[in-house]
Enzyme design. Structure first.
Site, PDB file in Angstrom:
ATOM      1  N   LYS A  82       1.076   4.079  -3.073  1.00  0.00           N
ATOM      2  CA  LYS A  82       0.768   5.617  -2.867  1.00  0.00           C
ATOM      3  C   LYS A  82       1.872   6.546  -2.849  1.00  0.00           C
ATOM      4  CE  LYS A  82      -4.561   5.058  -1.760  1.00  0.00           C
ATOM      5  NZ  LYS A  82      -4.879   5.816  -2.567  1.00  0.00           N
TER       6      LYS A  82
ATOM      7  N   TYR B 252       0.250  -0.943  -0.168  1.00  0.00           N
ATOM      8  CA  TYR B 252      -0.284  -0.056   0.303  1.00  0.00           C
ATOM      9  C   TYR B 252       0.937   1.127  -0.032  1.00  0.00           C
ATOM     10  CZ  TYR B 252      -3.625   3.181   1.403  1.00  0.00           C
ATOM     11  OH  TYR B 252      -4.270   4.336   1.162  1.00  0.00           O
TER      12      TYR B 252
END
Length: 266
Positions: free
Chosen positions: A178, A174
């Site tokens: 991002k 994650y």
């Protein structure tokens, strides 16, 4: 400033597209764009019933889309153009987290053992997060710029994460996805401002959305205590995003704007 207090007319007559618009931040953005005068708000989501509910509530139009599918994104933007022959604002909020990794973080927290996610993270889980969060952002940016460039202007806002700066233990996929959204958006911003297209990113901390609701309660409480302000609301983020998309922010290009309740600064 909440949606009801926002000045009317910042998006008067404009056509907007919101991905991930069926719930959470995207739904709040779609509602605020409509409240501030957008002539048409296109609400796109993997979950078509959710997108339809939001679109119907604001007089918009719903679309089903998987942002990881580049051809589907291209078809979506083509449909938007066919509906009104213009696209002024694109807000890309579609994204995913990993509930399995969160469960492992919780298990470590409860047992006192070190977090062990990386060694159990398989290729499928890695690709799912990266294909939706990072590849999906590329697909949306490319299609949006192709649509906006002939008209000589537009505003695009992508959604990154504070996790791209202050990486979370046990969340490598994650955080990487991002951080990639931040770098991708900034690079594109430098390129397309020559065509009058502004690209910016908002990097939220914890936000009270359906995705956050899947976070185990103990992990959620620990995250809530990590800043001066607890979980933000979806409307809080919509305010920030709509500011970046509006003419008020005409001098802001390539920004990654932290909206994390004071957890850290960069």
């Amino acid at each position: 400033m909440n949606q009801q207090e926002a000045p009317a007319g910042r998006f008067a007559g404009q056509v907007a597209l919101v991905t991930g618009g069926g719930s959470g931040i995207g739904a709040a953005v779609a509602r605020q764009l409509a409240a501030e005068g957008a002539a048409r708000v296109h609400v796109a989501d993997l979950n078509l019933p959710n997108a339809t509910a939001v679109a119907d509530s604001i007089g918009g139009r719903a679309h089903a889309v998987d942002v990881a599918d580049s051809a589907a994104v291209d078809r979506l933007v083509a449909d938007v153009l066919a509906d009104g022959d213009r696209l002024d604002v694109v807000v890309h909020t579609a994204g995913v987290d990993d509930p399995d990794a969160k469960a492992r973080i919780l298990a470590a927290q409860e047992s006192g053992d070190p977090v062990d996610v990386l060694c159990e993270l398989d290729d499928e889980a890695w690709r799912r997060v990266c294909s939706i969060n990072l590849d999906g952002t590329f697909h949306v940016l490319r299609a949006a710029v192709r649509a906006m460039r002939p008209r000589g202007g537009g505003a695009i806002v992508t959604v990154g994460s504070s996790a791209g700066f202050d990486t979370l233990v046990g969340y490598p996929h994650y955080a990487a996805s991002k951080a990639g959204v931040h770098a991708l958006s900034q690079s594109v911003a430098k390129e397309v401002i020559a065509h009058g297209i502004r690209v910016n990113t908002v990097a939220p901390g914890p936000v009270d959305t359906p995705m956050a609701a899947r976070t185990p309660e103990a992990v959620r409480k620990a995250m809530e205590k990590s800043g001066a302000i607890g979980y933000a609301s979806a409307e809080d983020l919509a305010d920030t995003i709509c500011y970046l998309a509006s003419p008020t922010a005409k001098n802001i290009v390539g920004a990654v704007l932290l909206s994390n309740g004071g957890r850290f600064t960069v």
